[in-house]
Design an enzyme around this catalytic site. Structure first.
Site, short mmCIF file in Angstrom:
data_model
loop_
_atom_site.label_atom_id
_atom_site.label_comp_id
_atom_site.label_asym_id
_atom_site.label_seq_id
_atom_site.Cartn_x
_atom_site.Cartn_y
_atom_site.Cartn_z
N ARG A 32 10.14 59.55 -9.57
CA ARG A 32 10.67 60.17 -8.36
C ARG A 32 10.59 61.68 -8.54
O ARG A 32 10.77 62.19 -9.65
CB ARG A 32 12.14 59.79 -8.14
CG ARG A 32 12.36 58.37 -7.64
CD ARG A 32 11.89 58.19 -6.20
NE ARG A 32 12.15 56.86 -5.70
CZ ARG A 32 11.25 55.86 -5.67
NH1 ARG A 32 10.04 56.07 -6.14
NH2 ARG A 32 11.55 54.69 -5.18
N GLU A 88 9.38 64.29 0.02
CA GLU A 88 8.12 63.70 0.51
C GLU A 88 8.22 63.42 2.00
O GLU A 88 9.29 63.06 2.47
CB GLU A 88 7.85 62.38 -0.22
CG GLU A 88 7.54 62.57 -1.68
CD GLU A 88 7.40 61.24 -2.42
OE1 GLU A 88 7.29 60.18 -1.77
OE2 GLU A 88 7.43 61.25 -3.65
N HIS A 116 1.96 59.62 -3.21
CA HIS A 116 2.82 58.47 -3.56
C HIS A 116 2.04 57.15 -3.42
O HIS A 116 2.35 56.32 -2.57
CB HIS A 116 4.10 58.44 -2.71
CG HIS A 116 5.20 57.63 -3.35
ND1 HIS A 116 6.54 57.94 -3.23
CD2 HIS A 116 5.16 56.52 -4.14
CE1 HIS A 116 7.27 57.05 -3.89
NE2 HIS A 116 6.45 56.19 -4.44
C1 8YV Z 1 7.27 52.00 -3.04
C2 8YV Z 1 8.04 53.00 -5.10
O1 8YV Z 1 6.22 51.39 -2.46
O2 8YV Z 1 8.73 50.82 -5.59
C3 8YV Z 1 9.02 52.01 -5.56
O3 8YV Z 1 10.12 52.42 -5.93
O4 8YV Z 1 8.14 54.14 -5.35
C4 8YV Z 1 6.86 52.59 -4.34
O5 8YV Z 1 6.11 51.75 -5.12
C5 8YV Z 1 7.84 53.06 -2.21
O6 8YV Z 1 9.21 53.08 -2.41
C6 8YV Z 1 7.56 52.91 -0.76
O7 8YV Z 1 7.56 54.19 -0.26
#
Ligand code: 8YV
Length: 323
Positions: A235, A264, A282
């Site tokens: 993150r 983001e 992302h």
């Molecule tokens: C998600 C991610 O697809 O799973 C997660 O926590 O960061 C990604 O793989 C994302 O949250 C969707 O925006």
């Protein structure tokens, strides 16, 4: 029969939209002109929330307070830092996420980001496309993975899948986490600055949220040193972005590969000016195959609630104790 009410925080993929609409009356939070008034009106009937960091909406304690009959928050994504977890736990609300189904995809993305950053593949292809190869000759020689050692920050499911791939690449691995893992043979560092000093490539895979806010700070980047490469697929909140931008500008580290950012998709424009940063929008789990598996799990967790059964993948902080 009256369907239970579900609050959806943002538009989701068709598989989720259809799945939710079959079993629930879906309230579209993101379409409301006045979200507070909307929540005051529909909140008392809401038993389920469907969300994910992709919607850009935080599921907060006050939101949950306006939904006194809330039982389940089904999150699209393995990371659930966009939900106020202690509030859900206190209120007896079960949060579910989408682990396992995205592990290999996220690890593939991480390796792609590592290789693109270290070997400059994107810039090398651009060199060809822009006609420099024919006019000016070969692209410059790049850094290599061959003389590198990698530190993984957060050796969970995805961290281990990355480590397995790196082993096949013949790269030495060490890790940092809250605890040493008895079943893991890689060298363990209880101190992150020491890990950064001991390796030249740091891959950040730790969950987001308050506990890891700005974990990668100026001291860690300093310890990584002038050969240092930082890779982040966790993150944006985990990295002190001002410190990272300063380190990349001053070349106190060599390069960074980033799949995640604060704020983001409107990332700090200073990143775009840096020729030593590789930037992905992302992409972690973003394949058709994996997103469908994630979407199905979001729906399956909600359907378990409808059927009065235990959810498939509750997060550890909100174990299922009955609906
Ligand atoms: C998600 C991610 O697809 O799973 C997660 O926590 O960061 C990604 O793989 C994302 O949250 C969707 O925006």
């Amino acid at each position: 029969m009256v369907k239970p009410a579900l609050l959806m925080t943002g538009e989701m993929m068709p598989l989720i939209m259809r799945g939710c609409e079959v079993a629930f009356t879906v309230h579209r939070y993101w379409e409301a002109a006045d979200r507070d008034a909307f929540l005051k009106e529909v909140g008392p009937s809401v038993q389920a929330i469907c969300t994910g960091s992709i919607t850009g909406v935080k599921t907060t304690d006050p939101m949950m307070g306006l939904c006194p009959n809330l039982k389940i928050i089904s999150n699209f994504g393995v990371g659930y830092d966009s939900i106020e977890v202690p509030a859900a736990s206190r209120r007896g609300v079960v949060i579910t996420n989408t682990p396992d189904v995205l592990t290999e995809e996220a690890a593939d993305t991480a390796l792609g980001l590592v290789l693109t950053t270290v070997r400059e593949f994107y810039r090398a292809e651009k060199w060809l496309r822009d006609g420099h190869w024919a006019k000016e000759g070969d692209y410059r020689l790049t850094p290599s993975l061959r003389d590198r050692s990698v530190g993984i920050v957060g050796l969970g499911r995805i961290g281990k899948a990355i480590a397995r791939r790196l082993e096949a690449f013949g790269v030495p691995i060490s890790y940092y986490g809250r605890n040493r893992q008895a079943s893991v043979g890689y060298p363990y560092y209880a101190d992150l600055v020491s890990l950064a000093r001991g390796v030249d490539t740091l891959i950040v895979v730790t969950p987001g949220g308050p506990e890891t806010q700005n974990l990668i700070n100026a001291a860690v980047l300093n310890a990584l040193g002038p050969r240092g490469i930082l890779i982040n697929i966790s993150r944006g909140s985990v990295v002190d972005e001002a410190a990272l931008i300063a380190a990349l500008k001053a070349r106190t580290i060599l390069a960074a590969g980033l799949d995640v950012f604060q704020n983001e998709p409107r990332l700090n424009p200073a990143f775009l000016e840096l020729d030593n940063a590789t930037l992905f929008p992302h992409l972690g789990s973003a394949s058709q195959f994996t997103r469908e598996a994630m979407g199905q799990l979001v729906v399956d967790n909600l359907m378990a609630f409808i059927a009065g059964k235990p959810p498939k993948t509750p997060v550890p902080e909100t174990p299922f104790k009955g609906w």
